[in-house]
Design an enzyme around this catalytic site. Structure first.
Site, PDB file in Angstrom:
ATOM      1  N   HIS A 183       0.835  -1.194   0.000  1.00 53.55           N
ATOM      2  CA  HIS A 183       0.000   0.000   0.000  1.00 53.55           C
ATOM      3  C   HIS A 183       0.877   1.255   0.000  1.00 53.55           C
ATOM      4  O   HIS A 183       2.068   1.207   0.340  1.00 53.55           O
ATOM      5  CB  HIS A 183      -0.905  -0.044   1.238  1.00 53.55           C
ATOM      6  CG  HIS A 183      -1.743   1.165   1.446  1.00 53.55           C
ATOM      7  ND1 HIS A 183      -1.342   2.224   2.237  1.00 53.55           N
ATOM      8  CD2 HIS A 183      -2.976   1.488   0.982  1.00 53.55           C
ATOM      9  CE1 HIS A 183      -2.282   3.149   2.245  1.00 53.55           C
ATOM     10  NE2 HIS A 183      -3.278   2.734   1.499  1.00 53.55           N
ATOM     11  N   ARG A 185       1.445   3.712   1.916  1.00 55.64           N
ATOM     12  CA  ARG A 185       2.176   4.156   3.106  1.00 55.64           C
ATOM     13  C   ARG A 185       3.223   3.146   3.567  1.00 55.64           C
ATOM     14  O   ARG A 185       3.917   3.390   4.551  1.00 55.64           O
ATOM     15  CB  ARG A 185       1.206   4.410   4.267  1.00 55.64           C
ATOM     16  CG  ARG A 185       0.548   5.771   4.242  1.00 55.64           C
ATOM     17  CD  ARG A 185      -0.275   6.001   5.494  1.00 55.64           C
ATOM     18  NE  ARG A 185       0.545   5.963   6.701  1.00 55.64           N
ATOM     19  CZ  ARG A 185       0.063   5.750   7.931  1.00 55.64           C
ATOM     20  NH1 ARG A 185      -1.229   5.538   8.110  1.00 55.64           N
ATOM     21  NH2 ARG A 185       0.861   5.738   8.970  1.00 55.64           N
ATOM     22  N   LYS A 186       3.353   2.039   2.864  1.00 54.39           N
ATOM     23  CA  LYS A 186       4.284   1.015   3.301  1.00 54.39           C
ATOM     24  C   LYS A 186       5.710   1.328   2.849  1.00 54.39           C
ATOM     25  O   LYS A 186       5.952   2.220   2.054  1.00 54.39           O
ATOM     26  CB  LYS A 186       3.838  -0.356   2.775  1.00 54.39           C
ATOM     27  CG  LYS A 186       2.447  -0.772   3.259  1.00 54.39           C
ATOM     28  CD  LYS A 186       2.360  -0.810   4.771  1.00 54.39           C
ATOM     29  CE  LYS A 186       1.042  -1.386   5.278  1.00 54.39           C
ATOM     30  NZ  LYS A 186      -0.093  -0.467   5.184  1.00 54.39           N
ATOM     31  N   GLY A 187       6.670   0.538   3.368  1.00 55.09           N
ATOM     32  CA  GLY A 187       8.080   0.796   3.107  1.00 55.09           C
ATOM     33  C   GLY A 187       8.450   0.724   1.648  1.00 55.09           C
ATOM     34  O   GLY A 187       9.292   1.488   1.164  1.00 55.09           O
TER      35      GLY A 187
END
Length: 372
Positions: A183, A185-187
Site C-alpha cells: 500500500h 504508506r508502506k516501506g
C-alpha cells in the site's frame, strides 16, 4: 498567520526508476497479472524475506485470505488473532468462514502478548495469526513454542514489515506463512499490492491456483485447456505493479535508512517530553518504521492534539484499531492494553521523503499541540 504547506503523514518515494520499469513492461506487451515481471519480483521478494517461495497478490488482505484458505481454515474453526491491528487481519478470518478470537498485546511493542495468545486457545483453535505492529516483529520464538505445543500453525501478518528482522532473521521467514502489503504508506509500494511467502511449496501452490480463478495462471500454463475444479478468485498483481515493486526493492536499503534516521531524530526529541511515550524499539529486532506512534499521556484529549497538529500543517491520525471493539466482530471479551492504545496512540509523519527541517517542524508542532 500563514500556515506552511502540510507535511503529509506518508509519501511514497517514486520517480524515474519506477517510470523506466513501467516503460519496459509496456514494451514487453504483457501488462496483465501474474506474468513474467511478477515472477521475477516474486523470486526477488522471496530472497529478501528469506523464504523459498513468494506469491504476488492484489493486496495484503487477499494474501491473508489465500493463506488461510491454503491452510484449510473454514467454518467451525477458531483463529487466535493479535487484537491491535487494522481489521484486514480479522476480516480475513471471517471471510474464511472461521471465527477470530482476539488476544491482547504487550504494553511496549503492542505486538501480541504470548501469555494472552496461550489464554485464548480453545478446543476449536486451528492456528495463530500475529501482527508485526508498525513493522516491528513480535516475540516469534515464544509464538512458535506455543504453536508447536498445541499443534497449531503460525501465520505472520507482516503487512508493514518489509526489511525488518527478528534476531537476525528477516520478517516473512518467522512463521509457516507471512503476508505483506505494498500500500502507498508502506516501506515499498506500488500504490497497492501484496505478497504471500512461505518455505512450504504446497501452501504457495494452493494459493497460486486459487488466486487466479482456480486454475494455473496463463503465463507458463502451457497449451492444455484448463479445468475449473474448485472455486477461485482474481487476486493477481499486475505486471505493471510488479515492475514498480522491482524498482522499489532496489531502493529499499536507502528507504529504510531514511526512515530510521527520522525515527532516531523523533525519539531523541520526544524521550524527555512528559506528555508522550516514544515507541519501543526492541534490542533484538530491526524496526522498519512504517509508522511512528506516540502514546499520549492519559489525561490528554487526542482529538484536540490531532486538531492542533493539523492546524499547524502536520499530517497525523490515530494509531490503529483495537479490533475487539469493532462491531463487525460481535461481542468480545475486554482487552485493556489494546483498547488503551487505540484511545491514546498518535501517528505523526513517517516516510523516506522527510527532510531534517520537516522533522524538526513536526517535533515543534507536537510540543506545541500537547502543551496547548
Amino acid at each position: 498567520m500563514t500556515i506552511p504547506p502540510t507535511i503529509p503523514l506518508g509519501r511514497p518515494t517514486v520517480g524515474e526508476p519506477e517510470l523506466a520499469a513501467v516503460a519496459a513492461v509496456f514494451a514487453s506487451g504483457w501488462l496483465a497479472g501474474a506474468g513474467p515481471t511478477c515472477r521475477r519480483f516474486e523470486a526477488r521478494f522471496a530472497n529478501l524475506t528469506g523464504t523459498a517461495h513468494a506469491l504476488a497478490t492484489s493486496n495484503c488482505g487477499s494474501a491473508l485470505f489465500l493463506g488461510l484458505r491454503a491452510l484449510g481454515v473454514g467454518p467451525g474453526d477458531e483463529v487466535v488473532v493479535a487484537d491491535y491491528t487494522f481489521p484486514a487481519t480479522g476480516h480475513a478470518v471471517l471471510q474464511s468462514g472461521a471465527t477470530p478470537v482476539f488476544a491482547d498485546v504487550r504494553p511496549d511493542s503492542f505486538c501480541a502478548d504470548p501469555a494472552a495468545i496461550e489464554a485464548a486457545i480453545g478446543p476449536r483453535t486451528v492456528g495463530i495469526l500475529v501482527v508485526d505492529l508498525a513493522g516491528q516483529p513480535g516475540d516469534f520464538d515464544a509464538y512458535r513454542a506455543i504453536a508447536d505445543r498445541h499443534g497449531l500453525w503460525l501465520f505472520e501478518d507482516a503487512a508493514c514489515a518489509a526489511g525488518a528482522t527478528y534476531r537476525t532473521r528477516p520478517a516473512g521467514s518467522l512463521a509457516d506463512l507471512a503476508a505483506f502489503s505494498f500500500h502507498g504508506r508502506k516501506g515499498i509500494t506500488a500504490g497497492e499490492g501484496g505478497a504471500l511467502v512461505s518455505d512450504n511449496a504446497v501452501l504457495i501452490e494452493r494459493a497460486r491456483k486459487t488466486h487466479s480463478y482456480g486454475v494455473a495462471p496463463a503465463f507458463g500454463r502451457g497449451e492444455d485447456v484448463p479445468v475449473f475444479d474448485e472455486l477461485g478468485y482474481n487476486f493477481r498483481l499486475s505486471d505493471v505493479q510488479a515492475a514498480i515493486l522491482g524498482a522499489q526493492l532496489d531502493r529499499l536499503p536507502s528507504l529504510l535508512a531514511a526512515r530510521r534516521s527520522v525515527a532516531k531524530r523523533y525519539t531523541e526529541a520526544f524521550r524527555e517530553l512528559d506528555a508522550v511515550e516514544v515507541p519501543a524499539e526492541l534490542p533484538d529486532r530491526e524496526h522498519p518504521w512504517q509508522s511512528y506512534l506516540l502514546l499520549l499521556a492519559p489525561e490528554l484529549d487526542r482529538g484536540r492534539v490531532l486538531a492542533g497538529l493539523r492546524a499547524r500543517g502536520i499530517g497525523c491520525t490515530f494509531g490503529t484499531y483495537a479490533s475487539h471493539l469493532q462491531p463487525v466482530y460481535g461481542r468480545q471479551r475486554p482487552l485493556p492494553v489494546s483498547a488503551d492504545a487505540f484511545r491514546r496512540h498518535l501517528a505523526i509523519p513517517m516516510h523516506a521523503e522527510l527532510t531534517e527541517e520537516q522533522a524538526d517542524r513536526v517535533i515543534d508542532a507536537v510540543r506545541g499541540a500537547v502543551d496547548a
